[in-house]
Design a protein around this motif. Structure first.
Motif, PDB file in Angstrom:
ATOM      1  N   VAL A  42       0.831  -1.198   0.000  1.00  0.00           N
ATOM      2  CA  VAL A  42       0.000   0.000   0.000  1.00  0.00           C
ATOM      3  C   VAL A  42       0.868   1.252   0.000  1.00  0.00           C
ATOM      4  CG1 VAL A  42      -1.678   1.329   1.344  1.00  0.00           C
ATOM      5  CG2 VAL A  42      -1.912  -1.149   1.153  1.00  0.00           C
ATOM      6  N   ASP A  43       0.578   2.150  -0.907  1.00  0.00           N
ATOM      7  CA  ASP A  43       1.239   3.448  -0.972  1.00  0.00           C
ATOM      8  C   ASP A  43       0.449   4.448  -0.132  1.00  0.00           C
ATOM      9  OD1 ASP A  43       3.160   5.235  -1.740  1.00  0.00           O
ATOM     10  OD2 ASP A  43       2.637   5.226  -3.851  1.00  0.00           O
ATOM     11  N   TYR A  44      -0.867   4.546  -0.391  1.00  0.00           N
ATOM     12  CA  TYR A  44      -1.735   5.363   0.460  1.00  0.00           C
ATOM     13  C   TYR A  44      -3.168   4.868   0.380  1.00  0.00           C
ATOM     14  CZ  TYR A  44      -3.213   8.150  -3.665  1.00  0.00           C
ATOM     15  OH  TYR A  44      -3.704   8.569  -4.873  1.00  0.00           O
ATOM     16  N   VAL A  45      -3.925   5.197   1.429  1.00  0.00           N
ATOM     17  CA  VAL A  45      -5.360   4.953   1.504  1.00  0.00           C
ATOM     18  C   VAL A  45      -5.975   6.186   2.133  1.00  0.00           C
ATOM     19  CG1 VAL A  45      -7.214   3.540   2.463  1.00  0.00           C
ATOM     20  CG2 VAL A  45      -5.052   2.463   1.837  1.00  0.00           C
ATOM     21  N   THR A  46      -6.987   6.747   1.487  1.00  0.00           N
ATOM     22  CA  THR A  46      -7.662   7.930   2.005  1.00  0.00           C
ATOM     23  C   THR A  46      -9.146   7.875   1.701  1.00  0.00           C
ATOM     24  OG1 THR A  46      -7.656  10.361   2.049  1.00  0.00           O
ATOM     25  CG2 THR A  46      -7.239   9.323  -0.084  1.00  0.00           C
ATOM     26  N   TYR A  47      -9.925   8.485   2.567  1.00  0.00           N
ATOM     27  CA  TYR A  47     -11.327   8.741   2.249  1.00  0.00           C
ATOM     28  C   TYR A  47     -11.383   9.922   1.296  1.00  0.00           C
ATOM     29  CZ  TYR A  47     -13.134   5.870   6.118  1.00  0.00           C
ATOM     30  OH  TYR A  47     -13.471   4.845   6.953  1.00  0.00           O
ATOM     31  N   LEU A  48     -12.510  10.067   0.596  1.00  0.00           N
ATOM     32  CA  LEU A  48     -12.693  11.189  -0.323  1.00  0.00           C
ATOM     33  C   LEU A  48     -14.155  11.639  -0.298  1.00  0.00           C
ATOM     34  CD1 LEU A  48     -11.275  12.989  -2.439  1.00  0.00           C
ATOM     35  CD2 LEU A  48     -11.942  11.318  -4.153  1.00  0.00           C
ATOM     36  N   GLY A  49     -14.687  11.939   0.864  1.00  0.00           N
ATOM     37  CA  GLY A  49     -16.054  12.435   0.969  1.00  0.00           C
ATOM     38  C   GLY A  49     -17.092  11.373   0.687  1.00  0.00           C
ATOM     39  N   GLY A  50     -18.334  11.804   0.646  1.00  0.00           N
ATOM     40  CA  GLY A  50     -19.440  10.889   0.409  1.00  0.00           C
ATOM     41  C   GLY A  50     -19.646  10.623  -1.066  1.00  0.00           C
ATOM     42  N   GLY A  51     -20.520   9.690  -1.338  1.00  0.00           N
ATOM     43  CA  GLY A  51     -20.849   9.402  -2.719  1.00  0.00           C
ATOM     44  C   GLY A  51     -20.348   8.058  -3.184  1.00  0.00           C
ATOM     45  N   VAL A  52     -20.640   7.777  -4.437  1.00  0.00           N
ATOM     46  CA  VAL A  52     -20.277   6.505  -5.051  1.00  0.00           C
ATOM     47  C   VAL A  52     -19.371   6.787  -6.251  1.00  0.00           C
ATOM     48  CG1 VAL A  52     -21.163   4.449  -6.203  1.00  0.00           C
ATOM     49  CG2 VAL A  52     -22.450   5.474  -4.310  1.00  0.00           C
ATOM     50  N   PRO A  53     -18.116   6.317  -6.215  1.00  0.00           N
ATOM     51  CA  PRO A  53     -17.222   6.553  -7.340  1.00  0.00           C
ATOM     52  C   PRO A  53     -17.620   5.710  -8.547  1.00  0.00           C
ATOM     53  CG  PRO A  53     -16.166   5.131  -5.753  1.00  0.00           C
ATOM     54  CD  PRO A  53     -17.476   5.546  -5.156  1.00  0.00           C
ATOM     55  N   ALA A  54     -17.376   6.250  -9.733  1.00  0.00           N
ATOM     56  CA  ALA A  54     -17.711   5.543 -10.974  1.00  0.00           C
ATOM     57  C   ALA A  54     -16.482   5.239 -11.807  1.00  0.00           C
ATOM     58  CB  ALA A  54     -18.697   6.368 -11.788  1.00  0.00           C
ATOM     59  N   GLY A  55     -15.392   5.931 -11.547  1.00  0.00           N
ATOM     60  CA  GLY A  55     -14.191   5.714 -12.336  1.00  0.00           C
ATOM     61  C   GLY A  55     -12.988   6.386 -11.724  1.00  0.00           C
ATOM     62  N   ILE A  56     -11.810   5.873 -12.090  1.00  0.00           N
ATOM     63  CA  ILE A  56     -10.547   6.427 -11.611  1.00  0.00           C
ATOM     64  C   ILE A  56      -9.527   6.344 -12.741  1.00  0.00           C
ATOM     65  CG2 ILE A  56      -9.763   4.236 -10.632  1.00  0.00           C
ATOM     66  CD1 ILE A  56      -8.537   5.911  -8.299  1.00  0.00           C
ATOM     67  N   ALA A  57      -8.676   7.351 -12.808  1.00  0.00           N
ATOM     68  CA  ALA A  57      -7.589   7.385 -13.790  1.00  0.00           C
ATOM     69  C   ALA A  57      -6.412   8.105 -13.132  1.00  0.00           C
ATOM     70  CB  ALA A  57      -8.028   8.119 -15.057  1.00  0.00           C
ATOM     71  N   ALA A  58      -5.246   7.971 -13.710  1.00  0.00           N
ATOM     72  CA  ALA A  58      -4.053   8.630 -13.177  1.00  0.00           C
ATOM     73  C   ALA A  58      -3.281   9.275 -14.308  1.00  0.00           C
ATOM     74  CB  ALA A  58      -3.177   7.626 -12.446  1.00  0.00           C
ATOM     75  N   ASP A  59      -2.566  10.353 -13.978  1.00  0.00           N
ATOM     76  CA  ASP A  59      -1.709  10.979 -14.983  1.00  0.00           C
ATOM     77  C   ASP A  59      -0.257  10.569 -14.752  1.00  0.00           C
ATOM     78  OD1 ASP A  59      -0.758  12.553 -12.869  1.00  0.00           O
ATOM     79  OD2 ASP A  59      -1.663  14.406 -13.597  1.00  0.00           O
ATOM     80  N   ASN A  60       0.640  11.053 -15.587  1.00  0.00           N
ATOM     81  CA  ASN A  60       2.050  10.668 -15.503  1.00  0.00           C
ATOM     82  C   ASN A  60       2.728  11.123 -14.222  1.00  0.00           C
ATOM     83  OD1 ASN A  60       1.933   9.386 -17.958  1.00  0.00           O
ATOM     84  ND2 ASN A  60       2.608  11.171 -19.113  1.00  0.00           N
ATOM     85  N   SER A  61       2.186  12.158 -13.564  1.00  0.00           N
ATOM     86  CA  SER A  61       2.785  12.640 -12.316  1.00  0.00           C
ATOM     87  C   SER A  61       2.331  11.829 -11.108  1.00  0.00           C
ATOM     88  CB  SER A  61       2.451  14.121 -12.106  1.00  0.00           C
ATOM     89  OG  SER A  61       1.086  14.269 -11.747  1.00  0.00           O
ATOM     90  N   GLY A  62       1.333  10.974 -11.276  1.00  0.00           N
ATOM     91  CA  GLY A  62       0.827  10.166 -10.168  1.00  0.00           C
ATOM     92  C   GLY A  62      -0.430  10.689  -9.526  1.00  0.00           C
ATOM     93  N   SER A  63      -0.960  11.800 -10.027  1.00  0.00           N
ATOM     94  CA  SER A  63      -2.232  12.306  -9.501  1.00  0.00           C
ATOM     95  C   SER A  63      -3.353  11.343  -9.860  1.00  0.00           C
ATOM     96  CB  SER A  63      -2.577  13.673 -10.112  1.00  0.00           C
ATOM     97  OG  SER A  63      -1.716  14.671  -9.644  1.00  0.00           O
ATOM     98  N   ALA A  64      -4.266  11.122  -8.924  1.00  0.00           N
ATOM     99  CA  ALA A  64      -5.432  10.287  -9.164  1.00  0.00           C
ATOM    100  C   ALA A  64      -6.628  11.176  -9.451  1.00  0.00           C
ATOM    101  CB  ALA A  64      -5.714   9.403  -7.958  1.00  0.00           C
ATOM    102  N   PHE A  65      -7.373  10.846 -10.501  1.00  0.00           N
ATOM    103  CA  PHE A  65      -8.589  11.558 -10.882  1.00  0.00           C
ATOM    104  C   PHE A  65      -9.758  10.603 -10.641  1.00  0.00           C
ATOM    105  CE2 PHE A  65      -5.151  13.433 -13.141  1.00  0.00           C
ATOM    106  CZ  PHE A  65      -5.486  14.760 -13.410  1.00  0.00           C
ATOM    107  N   ILE A  66     -10.746  11.039  -9.877  1.00  0.00           N
ATOM    108  CA  ILE A  66     -11.863  10.184  -9.520  1.00  0.00           C
ATOM    109  C   ILE A  66     -13.151  10.903  -9.872  1.00  0.00           C
ATOM    110  CG2 ILE A  66     -12.951   8.844  -7.667  1.00  0.00           C
ATOM    111  CD1 ILE A  66      -9.551  10.333  -7.073  1.00  0.00           C
TER     112      ILE A  66
END
Length: 176
Positions: A42-66
């Protein structure tokens, strides 16, 4: 690296320095994001507010887009967000998982998928449940403060996937 998102209640073990270490919605759906290292640890685990995620992607810098939809509870937005309220949302976590680069609501009431280009622009597909015969493909600037492209397309359901090519073209996969 592998990026994972999903929903959980209030009992997720987050990592030190996580953006959000506690659930915001007691006994309700809370989005989480996990990034795994190449060796599976595991690198990291975090909550991200309420709701239901539908998709995730990442860019070359390592940012996660949800992207996802808010059905109950609360969801955070950042200053200058494109929209400060709504049902569908888009967030960009920094590469360490310790903070938001941006978090905004999108138009539409149901999100499905996401893709990110080399410039850090996230493209999402959303549907307005009140107008279920159409969906919208929206591309956001790297700061999440504005839209650089938006197109409404006919379709009775959300796409199955989105893809982008190096020239910036968006490809939409629809189910029959």
């Amino acid at each position: 690296r592998v990026y994972v998102t999903g929903t959980t209640t209030q009992f997720l073990q987050t990592t030190p320095g996580a953006y959000q270490s506690a659930a915001t919605n007691d006994n309700a759906e809370n989005t989480f994001v996990t990034r795994l290292k190449a060796n599976g640890s595991v690198d990291y685990v975090t909550y991200l507010g309420g709701g239901v995620p539908a998709g995730i992607a990442a860019d070359n810098s390592g940012s996660a887009f949800i992207t996802g939809a808010l059905y109950t509870g609360t969801y955070p937005t950042t200053p200058g967000a494109y929209l400060s309220s709504g049902s569908s949302w888009l967030a960009r976590l920094n590469a360490a998982g310790t903070g938001l680069i941006y978090s905004t609501f999108t138009s539409g009431s149901n999100a499905c998928c996401i893709a990110v280009d080399a410039a850090g622009e996230a493209t999402v597909a959303v549907q307005n449940l009140a107008a279920a015969a159409n969906f919208e493909v929206i591309r956001f600037n790297p700061q999440g403060t504005g839209v650089t492209f938006s197109e409404t397309l006919p379709g009775s359901s959300l796409p199955s996937a989105l893809a982008l090519d190096g020239a910036g073209n968006t490809y939409v996969v629809l189910s029959a």
